[in-house]
Scaffold this active site. Structure first.
Site, PDB file in Angstrom:
ATOM      1  N   GLY A 266       4.422  -3.864   4.018  1.00  0.00           N
ATOM      2  CA  GLY A 266       4.832  -5.220   3.632  1.00  0.00           C
ATOM      3  C   GLY A 266       4.491  -6.286   4.667  1.00  0.00           C
ATOM      4  O   GLY A 266       3.783  -7.252   4.365  1.00  0.00           O
TER       5      GLY A 266
ATOM      6  N   LYS B 110       0.849  -1.209   0.000  1.00  0.00           N
ATOM      7  CA  LYS B 110       0.000   0.000   0.000  1.00  0.00           C
ATOM      8  C   LYS B 110       0.873   1.243   0.000  1.00  0.00           C
ATOM      9  O   LYS B 110       2.058   1.189   0.378  1.00  0.00           O
ATOM     10  CB  LYS B 110      -0.938   0.023   1.204  1.00  0.00           C
ATOM     11  CG  LYS B 110      -0.262   0.023   2.580  1.00  0.00           C
ATOM     12  CD  LYS B 110       0.168   1.378   3.129  1.00  0.00           C
ATOM     13  CE  LYS B 110       0.791   1.301   4.519  1.00  0.00           C
ATOM     14  NZ  LYS B 110       1.618   2.435   4.899  1.00  0.00           N
TER      15      LYS B 110
ATOM     16  N   ASP C  27      -1.991  -1.226  10.581  1.00  0.00           N
ATOM     17  CA  ASP C  27      -2.293  -1.177   9.147  1.00  0.00           C
ATOM     18  C   ASP C  27      -2.426  -2.566   8.513  1.00  0.00           C
ATOM     19  O   ASP C  27      -2.108  -2.765   7.351  1.00  0.00           O
ATOM     20  CB  ASP C  27      -1.367  -0.222   8.370  1.00  0.00           C
ATOM     21  CG  ASP C  27       0.083  -0.592   8.471  1.00  0.00           C
ATOM     22  OD1 ASP C  27       0.386  -1.606   9.115  1.00  0.00           O
ATOM     23  OD2 ASP C  27       0.910   0.141   7.893  1.00  0.00           O
TER      24      ASP C  27
END
Ligand code: C5P
Length: 306
Positions: A101, A10, A136
């Site tokens: 990641g 992202k 996240d």
């Protein structure tokens, strides 16, 4: 049975840091966008006990602190699956790169595990367990363009924008997110702690008005003055990252920014061709760079399982 998955990265289309909370986290407001760069995750269910995670990259921990391990451990308990879970991580994304990641790896490991076990948790529970592992992770259970609020773990799908070409620059060395937050508190904590105080109402937000005639709505959107607050503390500490941002702008990016707390940066371009040429030019100047494209929610889910 081995399940192979693409673990997409992202970027953050803006990131505002708010108040430091009593639980040690900060209020955040960000728009996440999944992109085409990826790691590969292989999950298999074998005879025997335990969870085994492996990665050829020595910077990735393979013990119980590994995000894939932590995610699968939780899911396995709730799903009551017996057997040994073997997770292989093929690392291409930078470590501590601000591209999510490790978070994406954990979510794809969960999806792979559920497929291998032929069982799955309700969507709400998947989101909850993901949020326990990291702020996240939940965004990767939605994909595409996602509003992130709270500490970043409360996620809302946004209206999709067309795929946009981008270049990701991955300078050597990572940036520690907790350290970047600590630096923010020290420098700007007082100044900014009030403005993000009010919790988000929870209603899904539409990023572009219907009928917008913008040729590329994402490029229009970022021109609105979207910023990543982390640049204000990370650039003075790591001047080379600020240089990388300028290099992206010189290479023709319409918008360039640090992603998350870095160290990766991205530039958005009006065409794939321009992005390819920019990546080539940046590599010639010594910046490790990859041309890619933003992934819509549909594309993200269609491509996840190899
Ligand atoms: O949730 P995650 O494990 O990614 O967070 C790592 C660290 O980053 C937290 O322990 C906290 O120090 C910091 N953090 C924060 N505010 C957030 C997200 C992370 O202070 N919204």
């Amino acid at each position: 049975m081995t399940v192979t998955l693409r673990s997409f990265a992202k970027i953050n289309l803006g990131l505002r840091i708010g108040a430091a909370r009593h639980d040690g986290f900060h209020e955040l407001l960000t728009v996440y966008q999944t992109i085409g760069l990826q790691d590969l995750i292989k999950v298999s269910l074998e005879r025997g006990p335990g969870i085994e995670s492996s990665c050829a990259d020595p910077r990735v921990p393979t013990d119980e602190s590994n995000t894939c391990y932590r995610m699968v451990e939780r899911a396995r308990t709730f799903l009551r699956v017996r057997g040994r879970v073997v997770i292989e991580i093929e690392k291409w994304l930078p470590v501590q790169g601000g591209l999510g990641g490790a978070s994406a790896n954990a979510v794809t490991a969960l999806l792979g595990f559920q497929k291998a076990a032929n069982k799955s948790l309700p969507a709400e529970q998947q989101l909850q367990l993901a949020a326990e592992v990291g702020s996240d992770l939940p965004l990767f259970l939605i994909g595409g363009m996602v509003l992130g609020v709270g500490r970043g773990e409360r996620v809302f799908p946004l209206q999709e924008l067309p795929p946009t070409a981008c270049v990701i620059v991955t300078p050597e060395g990572g940036v520690s997110t907790p350290e970047a937050f600590a630096a923010w508190d020290e420098k700007f904590g007082q100044e900014y702690s009030a403005w993000l105080y009010f919790p988000f109402s929870g209603a899904p937000v539409s990023a572009v008005k219907k009928g917008s005639r913008a040729e590329n709505p994402l490029l229009e959107l970022v021109r609105a003055g979207i910023v990543n607050d982390f640049e204000r503390v990370v650039f003075p500490e790591h001047p080379e990252l600020c240089e990388a941002k300028h290099a992206l702008q010189r290479a023709g990016a319409d918008y360039a920014s640090l992603s998350g707390s870095g160290s990766a940066l991205y530039g958005l371009f009006t065409s794939a061709d321009k992005a390819e040429r920019a990546a080539l030019r940046l590599r010639k100047k010594g910046w490790p760079s990859h041309a890619t494209v933003t992934l819509t929610r549909d594309q993200y889910w269609k491509r996840i399982f190899v």
